[in-house]
Design a protein around this motif. Structure first.
Motif, PDB file in Angstrom:
ATOM      1  N   ALA A  23      20.228  -8.382   5.334  1.00 53.85           N
ATOM      2  CA  ALA A  23      20.688  -9.527   6.198  1.00 53.85           C
ATOM      3  C   ALA A  23      19.238  -9.550   7.247  1.00 53.85           C
ATOM      4  O   ALA A  23      18.944 -10.668   7.668  1.00 53.85           O
ATOM      5  CB  ALA A  23      21.872  -9.154   6.951  1.00 53.85           C
ATOM      6  N   ILE A  24      19.101  -8.333   7.773  1.00 43.56           N
ATOM      7  CA  ILE A  24      17.929  -8.195   9.033  1.00 43.56           C
ATOM      8  C   ILE A  24      16.753  -8.726   8.624  1.00 43.56           C
ATOM      9  O   ILE A  24      15.892  -9.435   9.341  1.00 43.56           O
ATOM     10  CB  ILE A  24      18.117  -7.001   9.755  1.00 43.56           C
ATOM     11  CG1 ILE A  24      19.297  -6.631  10.502  1.00 43.56           C
ATOM     12  CG2 ILE A  24      16.756  -6.559  10.697  1.00 43.56           C
ATOM     13  CD1 ILE A  24      19.401  -5.072  10.878  1.00 43.56           C
ATOM     14  N   ALA A  25      16.396  -8.154   7.196  1.00 39.48           N
ATOM     15  CA  ALA A  25      15.159  -8.243   6.791  1.00 39.48           C
ATOM     16  C   ALA A  25      15.079  -9.938   6.387  1.00 39.48           C
ATOM     17  O   ALA A  25      13.864 -10.679   6.590  1.00 39.48           O
ATOM     18  CB  ALA A  25      14.826  -7.575   5.273  1.00 39.48           C
ATOM     19  N   ARG A  26      16.098 -10.514   5.764  1.00 42.42           N
ATOM     20  CA  ARG A  26      15.972 -12.029   5.503  1.00 42.42           C
ATOM     21  C   ARG A  26      15.859 -12.741   6.758  1.00 42.42           C
ATOM     22  O   ARG A  26      15.334 -13.794   6.700  1.00 42.42           O
ATOM     23  CB  ARG A  26      17.289 -12.496   4.643  1.00 42.42           C
ATOM     24  CG  ARG A  26      17.274 -11.798   3.395  1.00 42.42           C
ATOM     25  CD  ARG A  26      18.700 -12.016   2.778  1.00 42.42           C
ATOM     26  NE  ARG A  26      18.721 -11.761   1.389  1.00 42.42           N
ATOM     27  CZ  ARG A  26      19.776 -11.648   0.515  1.00 42.42           C
ATOM     28  NH1 ARG A  26      21.176 -12.079   1.147  1.00 42.42           N
ATOM     29  NH2 ARG A  26      19.804 -11.152  -0.598  1.00 42.42           N
ATOM     30  N   LYS A  27      16.613 -12.397   7.965  1.00 36.88           N
ATOM     31  CA  LYS A  27      16.425 -13.175   9.010  1.00 36.88           C
ATOM     32  C   LYS A  27      15.143 -13.144   9.559  1.00 36.88           C
ATOM     33  O   LYS A  27      14.284 -14.185  10.332  1.00 36.88           O
ATOM     34  CB  LYS A  27      17.379 -12.675  10.235  1.00 36.88           C
ATOM     35  CG  LYS A  27      17.354 -13.100  11.398  1.00 36.88           C
ATOM     36  CD  LYS A  27      18.269 -12.596  12.582  1.00 36.88           C
ATOM     37  CE  LYS A  27      18.257 -13.271  13.958  1.00 36.88           C
ATOM     38  NZ  LYS A  27      19.280 -12.563  14.899  1.00 36.88           N
ATOM     39  N   LEU A  28      14.275 -11.865   9.410  1.00 40.65           N
ATOM     40  CA  LEU A  28      12.962 -11.594   9.983  1.00 40.65           C
ATOM     41  C   LEU A  28      11.941 -12.543   9.120  1.00 40.65           C
ATOM     42  O   LEU A  28      11.316 -13.215   9.563  1.00 40.65           O
ATOM     43  CB  LEU A  28      12.541 -10.228  10.000  1.00 40.65           C
ATOM     44  CG  LEU A  28      11.151  -9.945  10.394  1.00 40.65           C
ATOM     45  CD1 LEU A  28      10.941 -10.187  11.809  1.00 40.65           C
ATOM     46  CD2 LEU A  28      11.003  -8.357  10.061  1.00 40.65           C
ATOM     47  N   VAL A  29      12.388 -12.614   7.750  1.00 40.32           N
ATOM     48  CA  VAL A  29      11.518 -13.394   6.957  1.00 40.32           C
ATOM     49  C   VAL A  29      11.732 -14.948   7.375  1.00 40.32           C
ATOM     50  O   VAL A  29      10.509 -15.763   7.299  1.00 40.32           O
ATOM     51  CB  VAL A  29      11.802 -12.979   5.408  1.00 40.32           C
ATOM     52  CG1 VAL A  29      11.272 -14.058   4.575  1.00 40.32           C
ATOM     53  CG2 VAL A  29      11.456 -11.887   5.175  1.00 40.32           C
ATOM     54  N   ALA A  70      16.078 -13.298  -6.625  1.00 47.20           N
ATOM     55  CA  ALA A  70      14.617 -12.998  -6.488  1.00 47.20           C
ATOM     56  C   ALA A  70      14.193 -12.380  -5.120  1.00 47.20           C
ATOM     57  O   ALA A  70      13.143 -11.843  -4.813  1.00 47.20           O
ATOM     58  CB  ALA A  70      13.843 -14.355  -6.844  1.00 47.20           C
ATOM     59  N   GLU A  71      15.168 -12.976  -4.077  1.00 49.52           N
ATOM     60  CA  GLU A  71      14.974 -12.508  -2.742  1.00 49.52           C
ATOM     61  C   GLU A  71      14.960 -11.120  -2.408  1.00 49.52           C
ATOM     62  O   GLU A  71      14.553 -10.427  -1.580  1.00 49.52           O
ATOM     63  CB  GLU A  71      15.416 -13.143  -1.681  1.00 49.52           C
ATOM     64  CG  GLU A  71      15.071 -14.659  -1.606  1.00 49.52           C
ATOM     65  CD  GLU A  71      15.916 -15.542  -2.757  1.00 49.52           C
ATOM     66  OE1 GLU A  71      16.682 -14.812  -3.464  1.00 49.52           O
ATOM     67  OE2 GLU A  71      15.671 -16.656  -2.925  1.00 49.52           O
TER      68      GLU A  71
END
Length: 221
Positions: A121-127, A156-157
């Motif tokens: 969740a943190i990585a997706r928010k950063l992206v 895929a994400e």
């Protein structure tokens, strides 16, 4: 043999090891190493240092309420020596150690449950916040990533960075585009000839001897 507990970090301080500090009021402090002794003299709070057990317990990283921890409490009660009692005590210590290890493992699994989902969740928010900095994928690269994700049974994400980097390398090198186009101009040389120079936003594109020609022109001036 009595194994003391470090006053600062709560690690075991074995006999003839560590440092013993006696204050003016006759209170004895036992430290397992010089690092704890120095931090104690600097009046640091153990609850604010991440490498101490006090911090880990306050942060919920270790068990604080458990029946096996009560047996480790010190009891200054004299007991008459009994061989059978000593044998039972040693056997109980081994059993208690096994139980505590198993409970600590279960406690760790419960504490770390959902960590992977939180990291994603943190990585997706950063992206999502910095999507404009990412390179654009070609249609063939997107299809290849979707095929790999379908084979692995994930989205895929959720593919790792190594897989994405491998797909990008397999697609070949990308041609860097210069924003603003290019400018062509001619320059007179010292011997009377002309040379065409192509200038881009990233610099001057031409022969490798241009720097030498510039120096010759400066000498002539």
């Amino acid at each position: 043999m009595r194994i003391e507990t470090c006053y600062f970090c709560s690690r075991p301080a074995y006999p003839s090891k560590g440092i013993t500090f006696v204050r003016n009021d006759a209170r004895v402090f036992r430290f397992c190493r010089s690092k704890c002794h120095k931090n104690f003299k600097m009046k640091r709070n153990p609850r604010k240092l991440k490498w101490t057990k006090a911090f880990r317990k306050a942060a919920g990283k270790e068990m604080t309420v458990d029946s096996t921890l009560q047996l480790a409490a010190r009891r200054n009660v004299p007991v008459r020596y009994d061989r059978d009692l000593v044998a039972k005590t040693l056997k109980a210590m081994e059993r208690i150690s096994e139980i505590r290890t198993r409970r600590e493992r279960v406690f760790y699994k419960k504490r770390m449950a959902g960590k992977r989902a939180r990291e994603l969740a943190i990585a997706r928010k950063l992206v999502a916040e910095n999507e404009h900095l990412l390179p654009r994928l070609r249609g063939s690269e997107k299809r290849r990533l979707e095929e790999i994700a379908a084979e692995r049974g994930v989205a895929a994400e959720e593919l790792d960075a190594e897989t994405v980097e491998g797909v990008l390398k397999a697609g070949g090198k990308r041609n860097a585009k210069a924003f603003g186009g290019e400018v062509r101009r001619k320059r007179l040389l010292a011997d009377g000839g002309e040379e065409e120079i192509v200038e881009r936003v990233g610099g001057v594109v031409g022969d490798g001897d241009e720097d030498d020609d510039d120096m010759d022109d400066m000498d002539m001036d």
